[in-house]
Design a protein around this motif. Sequence first.
Motif, short mmCIF file in Angstrom:
data_model
loop_
_atom_site.label_atom_id
_atom_site.label_comp_id
_atom_site.label_asym_id
_atom_site.label_seq_id
_atom_site.Cartn_x
_atom_site.Cartn_y
_atom_site.Cartn_z
N ARG A 179 -15.07 -75.58 -16.78
CA ARG A 179 -13.80 -76.28 -17.05
C ARG A 179 -14.06 -77.78 -17.14
O ARG A 179 -15.08 -78.27 -16.65
N PRO A 180 -13.13 -78.53 -17.76
CA PRO A 180 -13.30 -79.98 -17.84
C PRO A 180 -13.34 -80.63 -16.46
O PRO A 180 -12.74 -80.12 -15.50
N ALA A 181 -14.03 -81.77 -16.38
CA ALA A 181 -14.17 -82.48 -15.11
C ALA A 181 -12.96 -83.37 -14.85
O ALA A 181 -12.40 -83.97 -15.76
N SER A 182 -12.56 -83.44 -13.57
CA SER A 182 -11.50 -84.36 -13.15
C SER A 182 -12.14 -85.52 -12.38
O SER A 182 -13.32 -85.47 -12.03
N VAL A 183 -11.33 -86.54 -12.10
CA VAL A 183 -11.84 -87.67 -11.31
C VAL A 183 -12.27 -87.19 -9.93
O VAL A 183 -13.28 -87.66 -9.38
N ALA A 184 -11.57 -86.22 -9.37
CA ALA A 184 -11.95 -85.69 -8.05
C ALA A 184 -13.34 -85.05 -8.10
O ALA A 184 -14.12 -85.15 -7.13
N ASP A 185 -13.68 -84.40 -9.20
CA ASP A 185 -15.03 -83.83 -9.35
C ASP A 185 -16.08 -84.94 -9.38
O ASP A 185 -17.15 -84.81 -8.78
N ILE A 186 -15.76 -86.03 -10.09
CA ILE A 186 -16.72 -87.14 -10.17
C ILE A 186 -16.95 -87.72 -8.77
O ILE A 186 -18.08 -88.10 -8.42
N ASP A 187 -15.89 -87.76 -7.95
CA ASP A 187 -16.05 -88.23 -6.56
C ASP A 187 -17.08 -87.36 -5.82
O ASP A 187 -17.92 -87.87 -5.09
N VAL A 188 -16.99 -86.04 -6.02
CA VAL A 188 -17.95 -85.13 -5.36
C VAL A 188 -19.36 -85.38 -5.89
O VAL A 188 -20.32 -85.46 -5.13
N PHE A 198 -20.79 -94.73 -10.90
CA PHE A 198 -20.05 -93.57 -11.42
C PHE A 198 -18.70 -94.00 -12.02
O PHE A 198 -17.90 -93.16 -12.41
N ALA A 199 -18.46 -95.32 -12.08
CA ALA A 199 -17.15 -95.82 -12.54
C ALA A 199 -16.89 -95.43 -14.00
O ALA A 199 -15.77 -95.07 -14.36
N GLY A 200 -17.92 -95.49 -14.84
CA GLY A 200 -17.75 -95.14 -16.24
C GLY A 200 -17.37 -93.68 -16.40
O GLY A 200 -16.51 -93.32 -17.22
N LEU A 201 -18.01 -92.81 -15.61
CA LEU A 201 -17.67 -91.38 -15.67
C LEU A 201 -16.21 -91.15 -15.26
O LEU A 201 -15.50 -90.35 -15.87
N ARG A 202 -15.78 -91.86 -14.20
CA ARG A 202 -14.37 -91.71 -13.77
C ARG A 202 -13.42 -92.14 -14.89
O ARG A 202 -12.45 -91.45 -15.18
N ARG A 203 -13.73 -93.28 -15.50
CA ARG A 203 -12.86 -93.77 -16.60
C ARG A 203 -12.81 -92.76 -17.74
O ARG A 203 -11.76 -92.46 -18.28
N GLU A 204 -13.98 -92.22 -18.07
CA GLU A 204 -14.03 -91.29 -19.21
C GLU A 204 -13.42 -89.95 -18.86
O GLU A 204 -12.87 -89.26 -19.72
N ALA A 205 -13.48 -89.56 -17.58
CA ALA A 205 -12.80 -88.32 -17.16
C ALA A 205 -11.30 -88.49 -17.33
O ALA A 205 -10.60 -87.57 -17.78
N GLU A 206 -10.81 -89.69 -17.02
CA GLU A 206 -9.37 -89.95 -17.15
C GLU A 206 -8.95 -90.08 -18.61
O GLU A 206 -7.93 -89.55 -19.02
N SER A 207 -9.76 -90.79 -19.40
CA SER A 207 -9.31 -91.13 -20.75
C SER A 207 -9.49 -89.99 -21.74
O SER A 207 -8.64 -89.73 -22.58
N ALA A 230 -21.10 -87.95 -25.43
CA ALA A 230 -21.54 -87.55 -24.09
C ALA A 230 -20.43 -86.69 -23.48
O ALA A 230 -19.31 -87.16 -23.31
N ASN A 231 -20.76 -85.43 -23.20
CA ASN A 231 -19.73 -84.45 -22.82
C ASN A 231 -20.15 -83.71 -21.57
O ASN A 231 -21.34 -83.51 -21.32
N MET A 232 -19.15 -83.26 -20.81
CA MET A 232 -19.45 -82.60 -19.54
C MET A 232 -18.45 -81.48 -19.28
O MET A 232 -17.27 -81.60 -19.60
N LEU A 233 -18.93 -80.39 -18.71
CA LEU A 233 -18.05 -79.39 -18.11
C LEU A 233 -18.52 -79.16 -16.69
O LEU A 233 -19.72 -79.21 -16.40
N VAL A 234 -17.57 -78.88 -15.82
CA VAL A 234 -17.87 -78.54 -14.44
C VAL A 234 -18.18 -77.05 -14.35
O VAL A 234 -17.60 -76.24 -15.08
#
Length: 178
Positions: free
Chosen positions: A11-20, A42-51, A59-63
């Motif tokens: 599934r798509p990543a959330s900001v909470a996942d990036i925190d983990v 990890f700030a860029g990943l958080r921003r991109e998870a939100e946006s 650059a793509n990610m699934l959890v």
Amino acid sequence: MIVRHGELTFRPASVADIDVFEAQFGDVDGAGAYQWFGFTSFAGLRREAESRGLLGGDANMLVIEHKGELAGRVEWLARYWGRRDTSLCWEIAIGLLPAYRGMGIGTASQRWLVDYLFAHTRVERIQATTDPENVAEQKCLERAGLRLEGRVRRAQWRQGAWHDQLLYAITRDDSQPT
Ligand SMILES: CC(C)(COP(=O)(O)OP(=O)(O)OC[C@H]1O[C@@H](n2cnc3c(N)ncnc32)[C@H](O)[C@@H]1OP(=O)(O)O)[C@@H](O)C(=O)NCCC(=O)NCCS
């Protein structure tokens, strides 16, 4: 928005996942000996998870979830062997949380990701690189159908030394049942 695959869910990543991921991959023990490049943001990943949910770009990610629990992530990154519009391939990567390593999840996840990318994108080639000492990842890639193509010398500066990388790939034709 999820895909189930046996005991695994993607599934798509959330900001909470990036925190983990920051908590668990933020040092050499968590990242693993072959994925520790020093402290990073990890700030860029958080921003991109939100946006954009870390999807639909270069650059793509699934959890990965195992039995409903966060187990790690798969990524696919655009790589070009020539001109952008005619030479795109995906480079796949994976990171499992330490508690979920050695259970076959690395093999199953990368096999699923290869099938997913050939089914949903038009690329002809999917590649991966790994350290020559990362035997677990080499086994996973081979079991997912990728073949060793060569050795890229002195490709990564990591932990005070240059490291070679092994280049693996699978083409769309390789992936068809014979
Ligand atoms: C590398 C990684 C994805 C492998 O996934 P995994 O789910 O742990 O691997 P699997 O359980 O599918 O096992 C792969 C094989 O490697 C073997 N293996 C595991 N660790 C090993 C080691 N240190 N040395 C030799 N073989 C090893 C396993 O025994 C298994 O082989 P077997 O089935 O013949 O016993 C995972 O461990 C991980 O996320 N590591 C940290 C990040 C990383 O290195 N990512 C890859 C970067 S290129």
